[in-house]
Write a protein that holds these residues in place. Structure first.
Motif, PDB file in Angstrom:
ATOM      1  N   PRO A 233       0.806  -1.228   0.000  1.00  0.00           N
ATOM      2  CA  PRO A 233       0.000   0.000   0.000  1.00  0.00           C
ATOM      3  C   PRO A 233       0.836   1.274   0.000  1.00  0.00           C
ATOM      4  CG  PRO A 233      -0.030  -1.003   2.179  1.00  0.00           C
ATOM      5  CD  PRO A 233       0.645  -1.986   1.273  1.00  0.00           C
ATOM      6  N   ILE A 234       2.012   1.217   0.625  1.00  0.00           N
ATOM      7  CA  ILE A 234       2.844   2.423   0.697  1.00  0.00           C
ATOM      8  C   ILE A 234       3.290   2.857  -0.700  1.00  0.00           C
ATOM      9  CG2 ILE A 234       5.056   3.344   1.485  1.00  0.00           C
ATOM     10  CD1 ILE A 234       4.722   1.553   3.979  1.00  0.00           C
ATOM     11  N   THR A 235       3.844   1.936  -1.466  1.00  0.00           N
ATOM     12  CA  THR A 235       4.337   2.303  -2.794  1.00  0.00           C
ATOM     13  C   THR A 235       3.197   2.578  -3.776  1.00  0.00           C
ATOM     14  OG1 THR A 235       4.565  -0.048  -3.372  1.00  0.00           O
ATOM     15  CG2 THR A 235       6.518   1.077  -2.525  1.00  0.00           C
ATOM     16  N   ALA A 236       2.054   1.941  -3.562  1.00  0.00           N
ATOM     17  CA  ALA A 236       0.904   2.217  -4.434  1.00  0.00           C
ATOM     18  C   ALA A 236       0.421   3.654  -4.293  1.00  0.00           C
ATOM     19  CB  ALA A 236      -0.235   1.251  -4.112  1.00  0.00           C
ATOM     20  N   MET A 237       0.780   4.327  -3.196  1.00  0.00           N
ATOM     21  CA  MET A 237       0.343   5.700  -2.948  1.00  0.00           C
ATOM     22  C   MET A 237       1.185   6.744  -3.681  1.00  0.00           C
ATOM     23  SD  MET A 237      -2.324   6.056  -1.122  1.00  0.00           S
ATOM     24  CE  MET A 237      -2.077   7.786  -0.688  1.00  0.00           C
ATOM     25  N   ILE A 238       2.285   6.348  -4.309  1.00  0.00           N
ATOM     26  CA  ILE A 238       3.208   7.316  -4.913  1.00  0.00           C
ATOM     27  C   ILE A 238       2.520   8.285  -5.881  1.00  0.00           C
ATOM     28  CG2 ILE A 238       5.205   7.552  -6.472  1.00  0.00           C
ATOM     29  CD1 ILE A 238       6.379   5.043  -5.112  1.00  0.00           C
ATOM     30  N   PRO A 239       1.662   7.829  -6.811  1.00  0.00           N
ATOM     31  CA  PRO A 239       1.069   8.788  -7.749  1.00  0.00           C
ATOM     32  C   PRO A 239       0.001   9.683  -7.116  1.00  0.00           C
ATOM     33  CG  PRO A 239       0.954   6.526  -8.591  1.00  0.00           C
ATOM     34  CD  PRO A 239       1.277   6.456  -7.139  1.00  0.00           C
ATOM     35  N   PHE A 240      -0.449   9.345  -5.922  1.00  0.00           N
ATOM     36  CA  PHE A 240      -1.580  10.058  -5.323  1.00  0.00           C
ATOM     37  C   PHE A 240      -1.163  11.045  -4.231  1.00  0.00           C
ATOM     38  CE2 PHE A 240      -2.936   5.773  -6.644  1.00  0.00           C
ATOM     39  CZ  PHE A 240      -3.830   6.143  -7.651  1.00  0.00           C
ATOM     40  N   ALA A 241       0.134  11.165  -3.975  1.00  0.00           N
ATOM     41  CA  ALA A 241       0.598  12.107  -2.947  1.00  0.00           C
ATOM     42  C   ALA A 241       0.285  13.532  -3.399  1.00  0.00           C
ATOM     43  CB  ALA A 241       2.095  11.937  -2.717  1.00  0.00           C
ATOM     44  N   PRO A 242      -0.467  14.296  -2.629  1.00  0.00           N
ATOM     45  CA  PRO A 242      -0.941  15.599  -3.095  1.00  0.00           C
ATOM     46  C   PRO A 242       0.075  16.733  -2.978  1.00  0.00           C
ATOM     47  CG  PRO A 242      -1.803  15.148  -0.905  1.00  0.00           C
ATOM     48  CD  PRO A 242      -1.057  13.916  -1.322  1.00  0.00           C
ATOM     49  N   SER A 243       1.178  16.518  -2.276  1.00  0.00           N
ATOM     50  CA  SER A 243       2.125  17.605  -2.068  1.00  0.00           C
ATOM     51  C   SER A 243       3.536  17.052  -1.937  1.00  0.00           C
ATOM     52  CB  SER A 243       1.772  18.378  -0.798  1.00  0.00           C
ATOM     53  OG  SER A 243       1.916  17.542   0.350  1.00  0.00           O
ATOM     54  N   TYR A 244       4.498  17.959  -1.961  1.00  0.00           N
ATOM     55  CA  TYR A 244       5.903  17.579  -1.795  1.00  0.00           C
ATOM     56  C   TYR A 244       6.113  16.911  -0.435  1.00  0.00           C
ATOM     57  CZ  TYR A 244      11.018  18.113  -1.659  1.00  0.00           C
ATOM     58  OH  TYR A 244      12.369  17.881  -1.572  1.00  0.00           O
ATOM     59  N   ALA A 245       5.511  17.457   0.598  1.00  0.00           N
ATOM     60  CA  ALA A 245       5.647  16.868   1.933  1.00  0.00           C
ATOM     61  C   ALA A 245       5.052  15.471   1.974  1.00  0.00           C
ATOM     62  CB  ALA A 245       4.975  17.763   2.970  1.00  0.00           C
ATOM     63  N   ALA A 246       3.925  15.271   1.293  1.00  0.00           N
ATOM     64  CA  ALA A 246       3.266  13.963   1.300  1.00  0.00           C
ATOM     65  C   ALA A 246       4.105  12.915   0.573  1.00  0.00           C
ATOM     66  CB  ALA A 246       1.887  14.083   0.667  1.00  0.00           C
ATOM     67  N   ILE A 247       4.688  13.282  -0.576  1.00  0.00           N
ATOM     68  CA  ILE A 247       5.483  12.293  -1.314  1.00  0.00           C
ATOM     69  C   ILE A 247       6.764  11.960  -0.549  1.00  0.00           C
ATOM     70  CG2 ILE A 247       6.752  13.975  -2.729  1.00  0.00           C
ATOM     71  CD1 ILE A 247       5.512  10.478  -3.817  1.00  0.00           C
ATOM     72  N   MET A 248       7.297  12.930   0.194  1.00  0.00           N
ATOM     73  CA  MET A 248       8.474  12.639   1.004  1.00  0.00           C
ATOM     74  C   MET A 248       8.126  11.699   2.159  1.00  0.00           C
ATOM     75  SD  MET A 248      11.056  14.023  -0.410  1.00  0.00           S
ATOM     76  CE  MET A 248      12.334  14.042   0.825  1.00  0.00           C
ATOM     77  N   ALA A 249       6.915  11.829   2.697  1.00  0.00           N
ATOM     78  CA  ALA A 249       6.473  10.911   3.752  1.00  0.00           C
ATOM     79  C   ALA A 249       6.326   9.489   3.210  1.00  0.00           C
ATOM     80  CB  ALA A 249       5.155  11.396   4.351  1.00  0.00           C
TER      81      ALA A 249
END
Length: 460
Positions: free
Chosen positions: A331-347
């Motif tokens: 689930p963590i890697t599946a979220m990569i395209p859906f991160a809404p912000s720079y902070a979210a993709i870094m998380a």
């Protein structure tokens, strides 16, 4: 298959295991492993600058990341694995460190893709010397009980190296203009060329300094009895084949976890630059610090969690850690395209880095305790051969192929990365779960053989 009889009259010189000198050796080997990953992964930050200078595509760059390195690596690792079982392992480490560092410097003098490909191949060939020799040395300086902790320290190397490669690369890129203006000899080099030269040079010094390290006498896996004969390659292959129910599932599961380990650091800088407008120098500093911190935390946490699981009566705690990590990565890697912000993709990147590093020390320890001493080099070389083949040879190129030929848009690299990582993690979880009962059988067989050898030596 029973392990062949030990050589008659063979004496085993005691080693000061777990002591201060053992930890000093571990620190030196960890430093070498860190340097290897700096030299191996600094290219990840330089993809877009090299593309601009040399007119390359994502797929061509992925071949420099993976194919150039891995062809040479897999060609030489069986040779170095065999040498680690039969020759001086300290000398193999020194040779490897000095040689791959020299080839990294050569990459900095490249002016076309062909020369850069050759330099990367040289790095790959020389780095094949480190893994089998270092793992075998560590196993002879630490007892079975302390081995997972020692391995966790050693296996911080990829995360220290991967993080430092990005951090150091970011600093060099940011200061390239000043360096060119203040040092006339560097005025004709681009920022990416200077980065290769500056990261390669310290490895030469480190390699020569490692000549002070002593070669340890070889020990038994359990510290009680040692089969000191040199196994033929045929005997090693037969041993692995007899226990293939464990080895094949385990190798495949860890190879798929390694796809995530290599794909995410290889393409996350490009995701941050292309999808979030980040500056390359800033990406190197921030993402590099993240890899260093979360990767180290993950690899150190594995043995702690494994020990807690083992205290509850589960001998196969090392494999359980692999399954935990793989399940979490889906689930963590599946979220990569859906991160809404720079902070979210870094998380997201931070969590993925923690979990792909989490099982590494435990998996390395699993091979050492389930394999006779004089086969460790061969088994380790096969293990690293498979993991590096999938990790470096397949992972970066799979992402690039999806981006170039399926999505046909460099901005969709985030979707390509998510698909490759999530699918690989799901398959790893399935295979890891299937390996559990077979690991228990392999461990019990090795413990019984060690007890038999100890009883035989005590009676003679």
């Amino acid at each position: 298959m029973s392990v062949p009889e030990p050589t008659a009259g063979a004496a085993v010189k005691p080693t000061p295991m777990n002591g201060g000198y053992a930890w000093a050796v571990l620190v030196m080997l960890t430093a070498a492993y860190t340097v290897s990953f700096i030299d191996r992964q600094v290219l990840n930050l330089l993809i877009d600058p090299i593309k601009m200078d040399l007119g390359a595509t994502d797929t061509q760059m992925s071949l420099l990341q993976g194919l150039a390195f891995i062809i040479a690596y897999i060609a030489f690792i069986p040779i170095f694995g065999r040498l680690a079982d039969t020759r001086n392992r300290r000398n193999l480490v020194v040779f490897g460190v000095v040689t791959w560092s020299a080839f990294t410097i050569l990459c900095g003098f490249s002016t076309n893709l062909e020369t850069l490909f050759f330099g990367r191949a040289g790095v790959g060939a020389a780095e094949a010397a480190l893994g089998p020799a270092a793992w075998s040395i560590i196993s002879d300086y630490f007892t079975k009980e302390k081995l997972p902790r020692a391995m966790s320290v050693f296996l911080m190397g990829p995360y220290l190296g991967g993080g430092l490669a990005l951090i150091f690369g970011g600093l060099v890129i940011g200061s390239a203009t000043v360096l060119s203006q203040t040092v006339p000899a560097l005025s004709n080099f681009s920022a990416w060329q200077l980065t290769f030269i500056f990261v390669g040079a310290p490895g030469i010094v480190l390699g020569l300094a490692m000549l002070i390290m002593r070669e340890p006498p070889r020990q038994a896996t359990a510290g009680a009895a040692l089969d000191d004969r040199q196994f033929s390659l045929g005997e090693a292959a037969a041993f692995i084949w007899e226990r293939r129910a464990f080895y094949l599932r385990f190798f495949a599961a860890m190879a798929l976890v390694t796809v995530v380990l290599y794909a995410l650091p290889a393409w996350m800088p490009s995701v941050l630059i292309r999808n979030y407008g980040a500056d390359a120098g800033n990406v190197g500093l921030v993402f590099g610090a993240l890899v260093l911190l979360m990767g180290s935390l993950g690899v150190l946490s594995g043995p702690v969690v494994g020990a807690l699981i083992r205290k509850r009566g589960h001998k196969s705690s090392v494999i359980i850690c692999v399954v935990i990590a793989a399940v979490a990565l889906v689930p963590i890697t599946a979220m990569i395209p859906f991160a809404p912000s720079y902070a979210a993709i870094m998380a997201v990147a931070a969590l993925a880095t923690f979990f792909y590093s989490f099982p590494q020390a435990m998996s390395a320890s699993a091979l050492q305790v389930a394999t006779p001493n004089r086969m460790r080099g061969v088994v380790t070389s096969i293990y690293t051969f498979i993991l590096s083949g999938f990790g470096l040879g397949v992972a970066p190129t799979l992402v690039a192929l999806l981006t170039d030929f399926v999505f046909r848009d460099p901005a969709h690299v985030n979707q390509s990365l998510a698909i490759v990582c999530a699918v690989s993690a799901a398959l790893a979880a399935w295979l890891g779960w299937g390996a559990l009962p077979h690991f228990r059988k392999a461990l019990e067989a090795e413990e019984a053989e060690t007890a038999r050898l100890a009883a035989q030596q005590a009676s003679t």
